[in-house]
Write an enzyme that holds these catalytic residues in place. Structure first.
Site, PDB file in Angstrom:
ATOM      1  N   HIS A  47      33.309 -26.373  35.325  1.00 59.67           N
ATOM      2  CA  HIS A  47      32.237 -27.451  35.387  1.00 59.67           C
ATOM      3  C   HIS A  47      32.306 -28.349  33.975  1.00 59.67           C
ATOM      4  O   HIS A  47      32.134 -29.514  34.051  1.00 59.67           O
ATOM      5  CB  HIS A  47      30.847 -26.639  35.467  1.00 59.67           C
ATOM      6  CG  HIS A  47      30.876 -25.797  36.826  1.00 59.67           C
ATOM      7  ND1 HIS A  47      29.942 -24.900  37.127  1.00 59.67           N
ATOM      8  CD2 HIS A  47      31.526 -25.954  37.874  1.00 59.67           C
ATOM      9  CE1 HIS A  47      29.837 -24.313  38.486  1.00 59.67           C
ATOM     10  NE2 HIS A  47      30.827 -24.894  38.890  1.00 59.67           N
ATOM     11  N   PHE A  97      32.433 -18.254  38.081  1.00 60.35           N
ATOM     12  CA  PHE A  97      33.140 -18.434  36.775  1.00 60.35           C
ATOM     13  C   PHE A  97      32.799 -20.020  36.494  1.00 60.35           C
ATOM     14  O   PHE A  97      33.720 -20.487  35.472  1.00 60.35           O
ATOM     15  CB  PHE A  97      34.448 -17.888  36.693  1.00 60.35           C
ATOM     16  CG  PHE A  97      34.708 -16.741  37.347  1.00 60.35           C
ATOM     17  CD1 PHE A  97      34.274 -15.530  37.079  1.00 60.35           C
ATOM     18  CD2 PHE A  97      35.662 -16.470  38.484  1.00 60.35           C
ATOM     19  CE1 PHE A  97      34.364 -14.365  37.856  1.00 60.35           C
ATOM     20  CE2 PHE A  97      35.934 -15.494  39.040  1.00 60.35           C
ATOM     21  CZ  PHE A  97      35.313 -14.366  38.913  1.00 60.35           C
ATOM     22  N   CYS A  98      31.918 -20.377  36.886  1.00 56.56           N
ATOM     23  CA  CYS A  98      31.405 -22.099  36.479  1.00 56.56           C
ATOM     24  C   CYS A  98      32.575 -22.894  36.995  1.00 56.56           C
ATOM     25  O   CYS A  98      32.978 -24.086  36.212  1.00 56.56           O
ATOM     26  CB  CYS A  98      31.228 -22.208  35.034  1.00 56.56           C
ATOM     27  SG  CYS A  98      29.837 -21.379  34.349  1.00 56.56           S
ATOM     28  N   ALA A  99      33.163 -22.222  37.853  1.00 57.97           N
ATOM     29  CA  ALA A  99      34.229 -23.322  38.579  1.00 57.97           C
ATOM     30  C   ALA A  99      33.988 -23.228  40.125  1.00 57.97           C
ATOM     31  O   ALA A  99      34.887 -22.834  41.003  1.00 57.97           O
ATOM     32  CB  ALA A  99      35.704 -22.754  38.228  1.00 57.97           C
TER      33      ALA A  99
END
Length: 414
Positions: A116, A354-356
């Site tokens: 992100h 995982f912030c993706a």
């Protein structure tokens, strides 16, 4: 002293973890012993830099600038073409670049696999942010990148791409990506948070215009990172944060900005963080990035070989990555599996997206229209992620795999 083949040749660089196994290095690495010593030694000499006079101030200013030169050298460039700006982390570095980049009638291209932090800053500031597609396995589609560049030739300001995925560990073809970007008049930024600890990076050879990284993923503590960029770009940009240290001359009617990088480092800097980062870079360089790559690749391949033999376990990573290994196990929720690894086996891993999130959703085959239905974190689809570091061992890897085998047996029999 001879090294057992199952022991890491770099384990002595890290303090023991008291029985716990840390396989969550993609999130944060433990600091090197030499880094903590450097911090302790420096704590007796702790004035501010570039502001005072005298022996201590001169010494500290010298250390601060020496680390800046070390950063450039570590990433294969120098002050003739690039400069290094201290930041807190990769996220701040990319936000800083997104703020400084020319935006009028310009487009930014990122990829579907981005964290992100290399997606949202561009979306927030640019009217058009396009995403390069990934294939079914999650790898970057360079043909689609070229099609996007060709369609908007002359309008693309920056192509910003991760050096390696924090989900699959896939390493992107940076040199080819940079060549494509430059061919169509764009600059390239590399989010090196997941690549820098594992592979040698040569900014000049690879044609990288900007590079962002975090110290806490390179065996230094939190709070220090960097943005390396072209000197000509920074010399023509005004600071997005101003104040002490950013100017040469101020009157009531006039402001003359300092030369980069000082222009972009407002306020009292994180000198202790710079000292820590410099120590970490020295250890990595002395250890040899090629040796680190060889050890980590062999260890990750061993884990992948063992995991691929577990029935009902789906791998999303391959052997040619950085060592990040993501997977799911049939019949058990990803967070439950991660919790059991931690609380029952003393093995720290990560679970989730995982912030993706867009990338993980695509790898899991989830319809974007349906994802809003997963409102609670407990029920949101995700994966389990293992991320070995240079100090992890084969014995730790086998302990992980054996515990997963035992859990699979429970799930299967139940």
């Amino acid at each position: 002293m001879s090294i057992n083949r199952r022991e890491s040749p770099f384990r002595h660089l890290i303090k023991a973890h008291g029985g716990f196994i840390n396989f969550d290095n993609a999130a944060t690495t433990p600091p090197f012993i030499a880094v903590m010593k450097a911090i302790d030694d420096f704590s007796d000499c702790y004035p501010s830099v570039h502001r005072g006079s005298g022996r201590r101030a001169d010494h500290c200013s010298g250390l601060y600038e020496k680390t800046r030169a070390d950063i450039l050298d570590f990433f294969g460039t120098d002050s003739s073409t690039h400069t290094a700006i201290y930041t807190r982390n990769t996220t701040e570095s990319i936000n800083r670049l997104a703020e400084l980049a020319p935006r009028k009638d310009k487009t930014v291209i990122v990829t579907e696999m981005e964290h992100h932090s290399n997606d949202l800053p561009w979306r927030q500031r640019f009217a058009e942010t396009l995403h390069v597609l990934t294939d079914a396995s999650g790898r970057l589609d360079l043909n689609h990148l070229e099609a996007l560049l060709k369609n908007r030739a002359g309008r693309v300001a920056i192509v910003s791409v991760s050096g390696a995925s924090n989900v699959t560990g896939f390493i992107n073809p940076i040199r080819e990506t940079a060549a494509l970007a430059h061919r169509y008049g764009a600059m390239i930024c590399v989010d090196a948070a997941q690549l820098a600890p594992h592979r040698r990076i040569d900014m000049k050879a690879d044609g990288i215009d900007f590079l962002a990284f975090s110290g806490h993923k390179m065996y230094a503590p939190f709070g220090i990172g960097g943005l390396i960029g072209r000197k000509d770009f920074f010399s023509s940009a005004e600071p997005c944060m101003c104040g002490g240290g950013t100017v040469n001359l101020v009157t009531k009617d006039l402001v003359t900005w300092a030369d980069p990088p000082a222009r972009f480092e407002a306020g009292t800097p994180n000198l202790m963080g710079a000292v820590a980062l410099g120590a970490a870079l020295r250890v990595l360089k002395e250890s040899g990035m090629d040796r680190i790559e060889a050890w980590e690749s062999a260890l990750a391949n061993h884990i992948i070989d063992r995991l691929s033999q577990i029935e009902g376990l789906k791998l999303f990573s391959r052997k040619d990555g950085t060592g990040v290994i993501s997977f799911n196990m049939e019949g058990i929720f990803h967070k439950t599996l991660a919790d059991r690894l931690s609380y029952e086996a003393g093995i720290e891993v990560r679970s989730g997206c995982f912030c993706a999130q867009p990338y993980v959703q695509k790898l899991l085959g989830i319809d974007p229209a349906a994802i809003s239905g997963f409102s609670a974190e407990e029920g949101r689809p995700g994966m389990v992620r293992i991320s070995p570091g240079l100090y992890n061992t084969y014995d730790e890897a086998d302990r992980l795999c054996e515990f997963l085998i035992s859990i699979r047996g429970e799930v299967h029999s139940g």
